[in-house]
Design an enzyme around this catalytic site. Sequence first.
Site, short mmCIF file in Angstrom:
data_model
loop_
_atom_site.label_atom_id
_atom_site.label_comp_id
_atom_site.label_asym_id
_atom_site.label_seq_id
_atom_site.Cartn_x
_atom_site.Cartn_y
_atom_site.Cartn_z
N LYS A 261 0.86 -1.19 0.00
CA LYS A 261 0.00 0.00 0.00
C LYS A 261 0.89 1.23 0.00
CE LYS A 261 -4.43 0.97 0.20
NZ LYS A 261 -5.59 0.17 -0.25
N ASP B 84 -7.04 4.39 -4.31
CA ASP B 84 -7.72 4.25 -3.01
C ASP B 84 -8.30 5.65 -2.75
OD1 ASP B 84 -7.81 2.20 -0.56
OD2 ASP B 84 -7.53 4.17 0.32
P1 NDP Z 1 -12.93 8.09 -2.66
O1 NDP Z 1 -11.83 9.06 -2.47
O2 NDP Z 1 -13.52 7.89 -4.00
O3 NDP Z 1 -14.14 8.45 -1.66
C1 NDP Z 1 -13.94 8.50 -0.30
C2 NDP Z 1 -15.25 8.87 0.38
O4 NDP Z 1 -15.12 8.64 1.78
C3 NDP Z 1 -15.62 10.34 0.22
O5 NDP Z 1 -17.00 10.48 0.21
C4 NDP Z 1 -14.99 10.95 1.46
O6 NDP Z 1 -15.62 12.16 1.87
C5 NDP Z 1 -15.21 9.88 2.49
N1 NDP Z 1 -14.13 9.96 3.48
C6 NDP Z 1 -12.81 9.73 3.27
N2 NDP Z 1 -12.10 9.94 4.38
C7 NDP Z 1 -12.98 10.32 5.30
C8 NDP Z 1 -12.86 10.67 6.67
N3 NDP Z 1 -11.66 10.69 7.29
N4 NDP Z 1 -14.00 10.98 7.34
C9 NDP Z 1 -15.20 10.98 6.71
N5 NDP Z 1 -15.38 10.66 5.42
C10 NDP Z 1 -14.29 10.33 4.74
O7 NDP Z 1 -12.37 6.70 -2.07
P2 NDP Z 1 -12.89 5.21 -2.34
O8 NDP Z 1 -14.35 5.19 -2.55
O9 NDP Z 1 -12.00 4.60 -3.35
O10 NDP Z 1 -12.53 4.50 -0.94
C11 NDP Z 1 -13.47 4.40 0.13
C12 NDP Z 1 -13.05 3.28 1.07
O11 NDP Z 1 -13.00 2.04 0.36
C13 NDP Z 1 -11.65 3.43 1.68
O12 NDP Z 1 -11.67 2.89 2.98
C14 NDP Z 1 -10.79 2.57 0.78
O13 NDP Z 1 -9.62 2.12 1.44
C15 NDP Z 1 -11.74 1.42 0.52
N6 NDP Z 1 -11.48 0.61 -0.66
C16 NDP Z 1 -11.36 1.16 -1.91
C17 NDP Z 1 -11.13 0.36 -3.00
C18 NDP Z 1 -11.09 0.92 -4.38
O14 NDP Z 1 -10.99 0.13 -5.32
N7 NDP Z 1 -11.18 2.22 -4.58
C19 NDP Z 1 -10.95 -1.09 -2.87
C20 NDP Z 1 -11.16 -1.60 -1.52
C21 NDP Z 1 -11.39 -0.75 -0.48
P3 NDP Z 1 -14.86 13.58 1.66
O15 NDP Z 1 -14.91 13.83 0.18
O16 NDP Z 1 -15.63 14.52 2.49
O17 NDP Z 1 -13.45 13.38 2.16
O1 2IT Z 2 -7.99 -1.47 -0.63
C1 2IT Z 2 -7.94 -1.96 -1.78
O2 2IT Z 2 -8.08 -3.17 -1.98
C2 2IT Z 2 -7.75 -1.03 -2.92
N1 2IT Z 2 -7.69 0.17 -2.70
C3 2IT Z 2 -7.60 -1.58 -4.30
C4 2IT Z 2 -6.21 -2.11 -4.53
C5 2IT Z 2 -5.90 -2.52 -5.95
O3 2IT Z 2 -4.71 -2.82 -6.16
O4 2IT Z 2 -6.77 -2.55 -6.81
#
Ligand code: NDP
Ligand code: 2IT
Length: 447
Positions: free
Chosen positions: A128, A168
């Site tokens: 990561k 992420d």
């Molecule tokens: P994005 O940046 O697209 O969206 C993040 C969202 O979460 C936003 O709405 C943001 O709000 C909110 N958020 C982030 N940090 C905080 C915080 N500290 N407090 C409150 N709200 C928060 O990210 P993703 O959708 O890609 O990721 C969301 C989650 O999913 C994370 O935990 C990530 O690790 C996990 N994840 C993502 C994957 C992927 O493929 N993208 C795969 C597996 C897991 P704001 O805009 O107000 O900050």
């Molecule tokens: O938390 C996760 O699994 C991710 N943000 C996606 C990682 C990836 O390599 O697609």
Amino acid sequence: MTLHEDLEAIYQDVIRRNPGEAEFHQAVKEVLGSLGPVVAKFPEFASERIIERICEPERQIIFRVPWQDDRGNVQINRGFRVEFNSALGPYKGGLRFHPSVYLGIIKFLGFEQIFKNSLTGMPIGGGKGGSDFDPKGRSDGEIMRFCQSFMTELYRHLGEYTDVPAGDIGVGGREIGYMFGQYKRITNRYEAGVLTGKALIIGGSKVRTEATGYGCTFFVNEMLRTREQSFEGKRVLVSGSGNVAIYTLEKVRQLGGKVVAMSDSGGVIYDANGIDLDLIKEIKEVERKRISVYAERCSSSKYLAHGNIWDIPCDVAMPSATQNEITGRDAETLVRNGCIAVGEGANMPTTPEGVEVFLQAGILYGPGKAANAGGVATSALEMQQNAQRDAWKFEETERRLQEIMRGIHETCVHAAEEFGTPGNLVNGANIAGFMKVAQAMLAQGLI
Ligand code: NDP
Ligand code: 2IT
């Protein structure tokens, strides 16, 4: 949670060697909490000190990221890449750009990623990275210059057989594109498989954008099926409004459920009729605005500034924002309000107290490292397509994703049963994920 005696000693050592990294300690404790019956059954893991080795990253890179903002001022951020474990394949895992990022966050995410990637059944190790850079309010030019500077250091550590980042929080297709361009420019190689989550035009995979949200919804659907239930008519809460949240909403709707609330760090939107998918996509993906704008444009909805989404009654909760967003109290509220299933789209969104509440209540609980593995699994499908110089159809790729999620659920259910805690998918995910990594490490000798 009390740990098996040997595991407690390992945990204390992790705390001592990694001071001040609370999230990393939390992630390690949760996994060790499941491994008691495993070390009892396989003494070779102890004699070869497999668990101690897994808790120590293979390599940790910390670097300066200097860049110039639109006003001509010099800005300095810190970049990270933790290459945690390569027993099963090249390091694989996303990059997070968020002001809260420090080494402890990247290590917790990298540690979780090892077991998640193992559960997918694909040949990928765990890693990561990210930066404390805050993309909010930054222009497109600033984002590009930051990404280029970040990659100017990171490129030397990457490669399709070495380390393959993706997105992420704060990192999506746009950022991956800028980083890919800079990698190509420095190395003079069009090495598509070095990054995943690319736009389709530069070698991305269909369904990767949707994959985490779709996958998490498939996983919850599998859990519901074990109790002869489905998403049909269910009220669903989805926290966050980013990539994972949006495609969770899309798939939940397709399966007949209704997402009644979403959020961001500023507040919550509530719409009893169900959130409008097209409007959310327009506001978040096209205009890149805050979720409060939704309430301004949709008269049937309400904006609750600083509201707590978990106070809203629901049947299914899908936390998809960030770590520790569901406290013990939130978990109690959810259970009291009749929530029957929780699927974690985010990484470690529930505090240890909250997890305990869900397990005690006996509701369906899908921990992040299993439920959100669809994103990285589809990244591995992207790597496969890049290696074959091929591009698969949407339907075929989605079918594979659904198959993978079904497999992960089944694997977790079996491991939970085999090691004496039927229905406990926390133990199931941790044990099944761990076993493959441990065996692959044993097979490669002391490295
Ligand atoms: P994005 O940046 O697209 O969206 C993040 C969202 O979460 C936003 O709405 C943001 O709000 C909110 N958020 C982030 N940090 C905080 C915080 N500290 N407090 C409150 N709200 C928060 O990210 P993703 O959708 O890609 O990721 C969301 C989650 O999913 C994370 O935990 C990530 O690790 C996990 N994840 C993502 C994957 C992927 O493929 N993208 C795969 C597996 C897991 P704001 O805009 O107000 O900050
Ligand atoms: O938390 C996760 O699994 C991710 N943000 C996606 C990682 C990836 O390599 O697609």
